[in-house]
Design a protein around this motif. Sequence first.
Motif, PDB file in Angstrom:
ATOM      1  N   LEU A  10      35.588   3.747  15.995  1.00  0.00           N
ATOM      2  CA  LEU A  10      36.224   5.556  15.820  1.00  0.00           C
ATOM      3  C   LEU A  10      36.793   5.920  16.792  1.00  0.00           C
ATOM      4  N   LEU A  11      36.360   5.616  18.186  1.00  0.00           N
ATOM      5  CA  LEU A  11      37.410   6.150  19.220  1.00  0.00           C
ATOM      6  C   LEU A  11      38.769   5.496  19.364  1.00  0.00           C
ATOM      7  N   ILE A  12      39.032   3.753  18.004  1.00  0.00           N
ATOM      8  CA  ILE A  12      40.134   3.400  18.022  1.00  0.00           C
ATOM      9  C   ILE A  12      40.834   5.129  17.233  1.00  0.00           C
ATOM     10  N   ALA A  13      40.375   5.127  16.369  1.00  0.00           N
ATOM     11  CA  ALA A  13      41.215   6.509  14.877  1.00  0.00           C
ATOM     12  C   ALA A  13      41.222   7.367  15.953  1.00  0.00           C
ATOM     13  N   PHE A  14      40.589   8.017  16.841  1.00  0.00           N
ATOM     14  CA  PHE A  14      40.892   8.968  17.116  1.00  0.00           C
ATOM     15  C   PHE A  14      42.396   9.432  17.710  1.00  0.00           C
ATOM     16  N   SER A  50      41.857  14.885  11.152  1.00  0.00           N
ATOM     17  CA  SER A  50      41.337  13.480  10.768  1.00  0.00           C
ATOM     18  C   SER A  50      40.954  13.261  12.304  1.00  0.00           C
ATOM     19  N   GLY A  51      41.406  13.154  13.459  1.00  0.00           N
ATOM     20  CA  GLY A  51      41.276  12.820  14.375  1.00  0.00           C
ATOM     21  C   GLY A  51      40.162  13.812  15.634  1.00  0.00           C
ATOM     22  N   ALA A  52      40.142  14.680  14.693  1.00  0.00           N
ATOM     23  CA  ALA A  52      38.590  16.119  14.724  1.00  0.00           C
ATOM     24  C   ALA A  52      37.779  15.301  14.580  1.00  0.00           C
ATOM     25  N   LEU A  53      37.604  14.738  13.354  1.00  0.00           N
ATOM     26  CA  LEU A  53      36.421  14.005  12.453  1.00  0.00           C
ATOM     27  C   LEU A  53      36.135  13.185  12.647  1.00  0.00           C
ATOM     28  N   GLY A 104      55.205   5.427  12.212  1.00  0.00           N
ATOM     29  CA  GLY A 104      54.699   7.050  11.836  1.00  0.00           C
ATOM     30  C   GLY A 104      53.851   6.825  10.596  1.00  0.00           C
ATOM     31  N   MET A 105      54.329   6.409   9.701  1.00  0.00           N
ATOM     32  CA  MET A 105      54.545   6.409   8.607  1.00  0.00           C
ATOM     33  C   MET A 105      52.612   5.558   7.986  1.00  0.00           C
ATOM     34  N   PHE A 106      52.824   4.612   8.814  1.00  0.00           N
ATOM     35  CA  PHE A 106      51.165   2.943   8.984  1.00  0.00           C
ATOM     36  C   PHE A 106      49.956   3.838   9.567  1.00  0.00           C
ATOM     37  N   LEU A 107      50.992   4.503  10.359  1.00  0.00           N
ATOM     38  CA  LEU A 107      49.542   5.049  11.168  1.00  0.00           C
ATOM     39  C   LEU A 107      48.195   5.682  10.323  1.00  0.00           C
ATOM     40  N   PRO A 108      48.063   6.625   8.786  1.00  0.00           N
ATOM     41  CA  PRO A 108      47.186   6.566   8.059  1.00  0.00           C
ATOM     42  C   PRO A 108      46.552   4.655   7.928  1.00  0.00           C
ATOM     43  N   ILE A 109      47.502   3.804   8.120  1.00  0.00           N
ATOM     44  CA  ILE A 109      46.603   3.156   6.971  1.00  0.00           C
ATOM     45  C   ILE A 109      45.876   2.282   8.347  1.00  0.00           C
ATOM     46  N   VAL A 110      46.530   2.242   9.384  1.00  0.00           N
ATOM     47  CA  VAL A 110      44.985   1.990  10.825  1.00  0.00           C
ATOM     48  C   VAL A 110      44.170   2.396  11.296  1.00  0.00           C
ATOM     49  N   VAL A 113      41.756   1.135   8.460  1.00  0.00           N
ATOM     50  CA  VAL A 113      41.166   0.885   8.692  1.00  0.00           C
ATOM     51  C   VAL A 113      39.813   0.589   9.695  1.00  0.00           C
ATOM     52  N   PHE A 114      40.293   0.598  11.021  1.00  0.00           N
ATOM     53  CA  PHE A 114      39.414   0.772  11.611  1.00  0.00           C
ATOM     54  C   PHE A 114      38.258   1.884  11.150  1.00  0.00           C
ATOM     55  N   LEU A 115      38.382   2.813  10.119  1.00  0.00           N
ATOM     56  CA  LEU A 115      37.064   3.940  10.310  1.00  0.00           C
ATOM     57  C   LEU A 115      36.223   3.102   8.586  1.00  0.00           C
TER      58      LEU A 115
END
Length: 136
Positions: A10-14, A50-53, A104-110, A113-115
Motif C-alpha cells: 500500500l505504501l508503494i501504491a501511495f 487514489s493516493g489518499a485511499l 505517467g500513463m502507465f502509473l495506474p497499472i503499476v 498491481v500493488f493494490l
Amino acid sequence: MIQRIQTVYLLIAFVVSAVLIFVFPVWENAAGEPVFAQEQLISFGMFLISGALSLISIFMFKNRKLQFVLGRLNIILNFFLLGVFVYWSLSLPGEMDISEKGIGMFLPIVSIVFLVLANKAIKRDEDLVKSVDRLR
C-alpha cells in the motif's frame, strides 16, 4: 499490525499515485513539452484520491474488511483513470494535444498491481484469523 507485507504494498501504491505523478510526465504535447498530471484537473484529482485511499487503507489495519473494500475501491478508481488516459490518447483529433505518450500513463497499472498484491495479503490475513477463531 502495521508491519505486515500489505503495508509495504500500500505504501508503494501511495508513492506511485501521489508522488511519482510529479516526476514522470503523462505525455508530451506537439511542441515537445512534457505535460504532467497536475496540469489536467481530472487526472490530478483521481491520482490524489487514489493516493489518499492507499494511505487511509494503511492505517485501517484493525478493520481488515474495510481495508479490503478500500483496496477494491482504489483498484476501480485506477481502472477508471486508466480508461480516461486511453480515451484521451485515442479520441483527440490529429495528434493535437498528445504527441508522445509518457510513462505517467502507465502509473495506474503499476498502482493496480500493488493494490492487488495488498488485497491478496489482506485476504490471507483475514483467512488466518478466521481459522484461528475456529480453533477456539
